[in-house]
Design a protein around this motif. Structure first.
Motif, PDB file in Angstrom:
ATOM      1  N   LYS A   1      50.398  35.771  37.361  1.00  0.00           N
ATOM      2  CA  LYS A   1      51.615  36.526  37.100  1.00  0.00           C
ATOM      3  C   LYS A   1      51.636  36.964  35.641  1.00  0.00           C
ATOM      4  CE  LYS A   1      56.629  36.033  37.565  1.00  0.00           C
ATOM      5  NZ  LYS A   1      57.727  35.096  37.931  1.00  0.00           N
ATOM      6  N   GLY A   2      52.095  38.170  35.393  1.00  0.00           N
ATOM      7  CA  GLY A   2      52.161  38.679  34.028  1.00  0.00           C
ATOM      8  C   GLY A   2      50.955  39.506  33.637  1.00  0.00           C
ATOM      9  N   HIS A   3      49.970  39.608  34.556  1.00  0.00           N
ATOM     10  CA  HIS A   3      48.782  40.411  34.267  1.00  0.00           C
ATOM     11  C   HIS A   3      48.859  41.789  34.928  1.00  0.00           C
ATOM     12  CE1 HIS A   3      45.828  36.959  32.995  1.00  0.00           C
ATOM     13  NE2 HIS A   3      46.963  36.949  32.317  1.00  0.00           N
ATOM     14  N   GLY A   4      50.072  42.269  35.085  1.00  0.00           N
ATOM     15  CA  GLY A   4      50.248  43.591  35.668  1.00  0.00           C
ATOM     16  C   GLY A   4      50.265  43.552  37.183  1.00  0.00           C
ATOM     17  N   ASP A   5      50.383  44.743  37.784  1.00  0.00           N
ATOM     18  CA  ASP A   5      50.398  44.860  39.239  1.00  0.00           C
ATOM     19  C   ASP A   5      48.996  44.929  39.814  1.00  0.00           C
ATOM     20  OD1 ASP A   5      53.262  45.001  39.377  1.00  0.00           O
ATOM     21  OD2 ASP A   5      53.111  47.066  38.633  1.00  0.00           O
ATOM     22  N   TYR A   6      48.083  45.569  39.071  1.00  0.00           N
ATOM     23  CA  TYR A   6      46.707  45.722  39.528  1.00  0.00           C
ATOM     24  C   TYR A   6      45.762  45.537  38.352  1.00  0.00           C
ATOM     25  CZ  TYR A   6      48.798  47.781  43.712  1.00  0.00           C
ATOM     26  OH  TYR A   6      49.541  47.991  44.836  1.00  0.00           O
ATOM     27  N   ALA A   7      44.493  45.303  38.672  1.00  0.00           N
ATOM     28  CA  ALA A   7      43.483  45.136  37.628  1.00  0.00           C
ATOM     29  C   ALA A   7      42.174  45.755  38.090  1.00  0.00           C
ATOM     30  CB  ALA A   7      43.279  43.657  37.309  1.00  0.00           C
ATOM     31  N   THR A   8      41.345  46.157  37.146  1.00  0.00           N
ATOM     32  CA  THR A   8      40.020  46.672  37.457  1.00  0.00           C
ATOM     33  C   THR A   8      39.038  46.262  36.368  1.00  0.00           C
ATOM     34  OG1 THR A   8      38.676  48.646  37.882  1.00  0.00           O
ATOM     35  CG2 THR A   8      40.506  48.900  36.351  1.00  0.00           C
ATOM     36  N   ASN A   9      37.805  46.009  36.756  1.00  0.00           N
ATOM     37  CA  ASN A   9      36.752  45.649  35.801  1.00  0.00           C
ATOM     38  C   ASN A   9      35.771  46.798  35.621  1.00  0.00           C
ATOM     39  OD1 ASN A   9      35.458  45.625  38.241  1.00  0.00           O
ATOM     40  ND2 ASN A   9      34.460  43.632  37.973  1.00  0.00           N
ATOM     41  N   VAL A  10      36.230  48.034  35.869  1.00  0.00           N
ATOM     42  CA  VAL A  10      35.346  49.189  35.824  1.00  0.00           C
ATOM     43  C   VAL A  10      34.670  49.349  34.465  1.00  0.00           C
ATOM     44  CG1 VAL A  10      37.217  50.787  35.187  1.00  0.00           C
ATOM     45  CG2 VAL A  10      35.174  51.654  36.363  1.00  0.00           C
ATOM     46  N   ALA A  11      35.362  49.000  33.398  1.00  0.00           N
ATOM     47  CA  ALA A  11      34.773  49.146  32.065  1.00  0.00           C
ATOM     48  C   ALA A  11      33.580  48.211  31.891  1.00  0.00           C
ATOM     49  CB  ALA A  11      35.827  48.880  30.992  1.00  0.00           C
ATOM     50  N   LEU A  12      33.684  46.984  32.431  1.00  0.00           N
ATOM     51  CA  LEU A  12      32.572  46.047  32.336  1.00  0.00           C
ATOM     52  C   LEU A  12      31.388  46.529  33.168  1.00  0.00           C
ATOM     53  CD1 LEU A  12      35.281  44.232  31.827  1.00  0.00           C
ATOM     54  CD2 LEU A  12      33.727  42.335  32.175  1.00  0.00           C
ATOM     55  N   GLN A  13      31.667  47.192  34.292  1.00  0.00           N
ATOM     56  CA  GLN A  13      30.600  47.658  35.164  1.00  0.00           C
ATOM     57  C   GLN A  13      29.847  48.855  34.582  1.00  0.00           C
ATOM     58  OE1 GLN A  13      32.837  48.376  38.791  1.00  0.00           O
ATOM     59  NE2 GLN A  13      32.187  46.423  39.652  1.00  0.00           N
ATOM     60  N   LEU A  14      30.554  49.723  33.852  1.00  0.00           N
ATOM     61  CA  LEU A  14      29.955  50.977  33.403  1.00  0.00           C
ATOM     62  C   LEU A  14      29.530  50.988  31.934  1.00  0.00           C
ATOM     63  CD1 LEU A  14      32.294  53.596  35.137  1.00  0.00           C
ATOM     64  CD2 LEU A  14      30.086  52.720  35.934  1.00  0.00           C
ATOM     65  N   ALA A  15      29.948  49.995  31.155  1.00  0.00           N
ATOM     66  CA  ALA A  15      29.732  50.033  29.709  1.00  0.00           C
ATOM     67  C   ALA A  15      28.252  50.155  29.341  1.00  0.00           C
ATOM     68  CB  ALA A  15      30.346  48.796  29.065  1.00  0.00           C
ATOM     69  N   LYS A  16      27.397  49.382  29.974  1.00  0.00           N
ATOM     70  CA  LYS A  16      25.970  49.394  29.631  1.00  0.00           C
ATOM     71  C   LYS A  16      25.373  50.769  29.911  1.00  0.00           C
ATOM     72  CE  LYS A  16      21.668  46.838  30.295  1.00  0.00           C
ATOM     73  NZ  LYS A  16      21.023  45.684  30.982  1.00  0.00           N
ATOM     74  N   LYS A  17      25.695  51.350  31.073  1.00  0.00           N
ATOM     75  CA  LYS A  17      25.179  52.676  31.407  1.00  0.00           C
ATOM     76  C   LYS A  17      25.710  53.734  30.445  1.00  0.00           C
ATOM     77  CE  LYS A  17      24.716  51.726  36.365  1.00  0.00           C
ATOM     78  NZ  LYS A  17      25.165  52.098  37.740  1.00  0.00           N
ATOM     79  N   ALA A  18      26.952  53.505  29.960  1.00  0.00           N
ATOM     80  CA  ALA A  18      27.570  54.480  29.055  1.00  0.00           C
ATOM     81  C   ALA A  18      27.129  54.288  27.616  1.00  0.00           C
ATOM     82  CB  ALA A  18      29.092  54.374  29.146  1.00  0.00           C
TER      83      ALA A  18
END
Length: 557
Positions: free
Chosen positions: A41-58
């Motif tokens: 609770k308190g971590h928002g309504d939704y979350a995504t780890n897309v930045a961790l998945q794409l950072a190396k490729k980017a």
């Protein structure tokens, strides 16, 4: 805002960043990203780890990428806040209006809510309950009667073209033993060795005699064939009627005999020979399944010229493929573990990629306890507890739900007293009562003159209580739960979702600040009407989920 809409928003943010030159993704922007509900609770309504998945490729670090995406998401309608947490997670909060609008979407979709086109274009055959037409269906068949039917329902809900198929094991010496047992009962003679016993054989003898008077007076060979034909028809009809009463439906009842009468087996052998995967040894014809990972090669024709069951299995698989099925799902009993490797090797010998065309599921045994003692089953000994008897004693809904809420590979021990009691401790009662409660609330609203608001009469931003947010997020998750249940062949995911959603709804119902109906002389407000929409949406999801399990959604309990 649904998870799917938020996923699209993140994809749009990434696309925009690439277009502006602020981000480079050599493999291109993904078509969708994973959106999850935070555990804390308190971590928002939704979350995504897309930045961790794409950072190396980017070629950047996750937090820097998360900050870029965050700045774009904040400009998206319906997004109230975005927090970059830890090494680069994005915690996203949705404004009340965008979240509350989910309720209206659910109500508008009605019975279709939860369906998708995830598996559109796939033609799938689900074969379950492969049984001999020599006796009533019993507990050994009951688990597949539930899971096979539920798997078919969720696959259809995910957009697949599904055929549910019953394979009738009507070939072999057991059919003659079946007929001989009926004849012995009718003539008052001793049952044949290794024949069939039990009260149902006596009932069949009477039914066969009533269907064709004089049948037992025919010459021996003619009598055996006639009794086999009539007894088969009567017993198969009993199986079909039992499954209909159990809310399990089949599109095709496929006869093993038809494979042989129609010439499918010789055609299969010819095809396998052309592909080079059969050989002769010791006067027998073999399939070289060890070429594809099987632990040993399999006999197709014995040295005495008799066809094996494996020859029928192979012909049956190719028959399904010839009918245009892209994928064949087999639901087999706990004693069929050895079939997994040989069926996959068989499909490979036939020129298919079994990873693409075949799925073999093994179900574990179920024990039913009454007063602490296990109900024992034995078709041949005649001490049968039939599917119909189980359904009558336990109830169709209670039995179906209790079997559907566990994975197929999980051994089960079910206590009659526990799964039939009217208590919140009983999951099926808990969910069904939750649905009945929504119906009662809607009826109470009607008595006060309340009806579903339309157009601007519904203000989704008023559904701002923390519990309303939790309930709305749960309702929004339903389509993804159904799609996952279909892809993984795990309908128990829907049962567990229904229980969790009912729990949230009950907490909302019990919270004084979340009353749907006005109290006393209070006037009906926009908030009351908005909460009525939420109740309608909850009823829709509970009803749709129960239907996917083949369980009824009662309006009163």
């Amino acid at each position: 805002m649904t998870p799917e809409q938020l996923s699209a928003a993140v994809v749009d943010a990434l696309t925009s960043l690439v277009g502006e030159g602020a981000l480079a993704l050599p493999d291109g922007v993904p078509t969708e990203v994973t959106i999850e509900r935070p555990r804390q609770k308190g971590h928002g309504d939704y979350a995504t780890n897309v930045a961790l998945q794409l950072a190396k490729k980017a070629g950047t670090n996750p937090r820097a990428l998360a900050e870029l995406v965050s700045s774009k998401l904040l400009a998206t309608d319906g997004v109230a806040a975005v927090e970059v947490a830890g090494p680069g997670f994005l915690n996203i909060s949705i404004d009340a209006g965008a979240q509350g609008d989910i309720a209206a979407r659910v109500v508008a979709a009605g019975a279709s809510y939860g369906t998708s086109q995830t598996l559109a274009g796939q033609k799938i055959n689900v074969e379950f309950i492969s049984a001999n037409p020599t006796g009533p269906l019993h507990l050994g068949h009951t688990r597949w009667a539930v899971l096979g039917d539920a798997i078919g329902r969720v696959l259809s809900a995910a957009g697949a073209d599904v055929t549910r198929e019953f394979y009738i094991n009507d070939r072999g010496v057991q059919m003659n033993k079946f007929a001989a047992s009926i004849i012995a009962s009718a003539l008052g003679e001793e049952k044949p060795e290794d024949g069939y016993a039990g009260g149902y054989i006596d009932d069949l003898a009477r039914a066969v005699g009533a269907a064709e008077p004089g049948i037992f007076e025919l010459p021996a060979a003619e009598r055996l064939a006639a009794v086999r034909r009539v007894g088969y028809a009567i017993q198969l009809k009993e199986q079909q009627d039992a499954l209909t009463r159990f809310n399990t439906h089949f599109d095709v009842w496929f006869s093993e005999v038809s494979l042989h009468d129609g010439g499918a087996v010789p055609e299969t052998l010819a095809r396998l020979k052309e592909l080079g995967h059969v050989f002769e040894d010791g006067g027998a014809l073999w399939m070289r399944t060890t070429d594809f990972g099987d632990d040993k090669d399999r006999v197709l024709i014995k040295s005495d010229g008799e066809l094996t069951y494996f020859a029928s299995d192979t012909a049956y698989y190719l028959n399904k493929r010839s009918r245009g099925f892209d994928h064949c799902i087999y639901l087999l009993g706990a004693d069929h573990h050895g079939y997994v490797g040989r069926l996959k090797a068989m499909a490979a010998c036939a020129g298919d990629d079994p990873a693409q065309t075949l799925d073999v599921m093994i179900g574990q045994l179920v024990k039913i306890l009454r007063d602490g003692a296990e109900l024992k089953l034995s078709k041949r000994a005649g001490t049968i507890v039939t599917l119909t008897e189980l359904a009558d004693e336990i109830g169709v809904d209670a039995l179906r739900y209790s079997l559907a809420r566990y994975p197929a590979d999980s051994p089960l021990v079910l206590d009659v007293a526990e799964i039939t009691k009217a208590s919140a401790d009983n999951p099926v009662y808990y969910v069904q009562y939750g649905h009945a409660r929504t119906c009662r609330m809607i009826e109470n609203a009607k008595e006060l003159g309340m009806s579903l608001p339309t157009g601007e009469g519904f203000d989704p931003s008023l559904l701002s209580h923390e519990l309303e947010g939790r309930l709305l997020r749960a309702l929004a998750e339903f389509p993804r739960v159904v799609a996952s249940a279909a892809e993984l062949r795990e309908p128990h995911r829907i049962a567990r979702f229904l229980e969790d959603t009912t729990s949230i709804f009950n907490k909302w119902y019990d919270t004084r600040e979340c009353r749907m109906l006005p109290q006393g002389d209070e006037p009906v407000t926009a908030l009351n009407k908005s909460r009525l929409v939420l109740v309608h949406a909850t009823r829709t999801v509970l009803a749709n989920g129960l239907d996917m399990l083949g369980v009824t959604a009662p309006e009163r309990m």
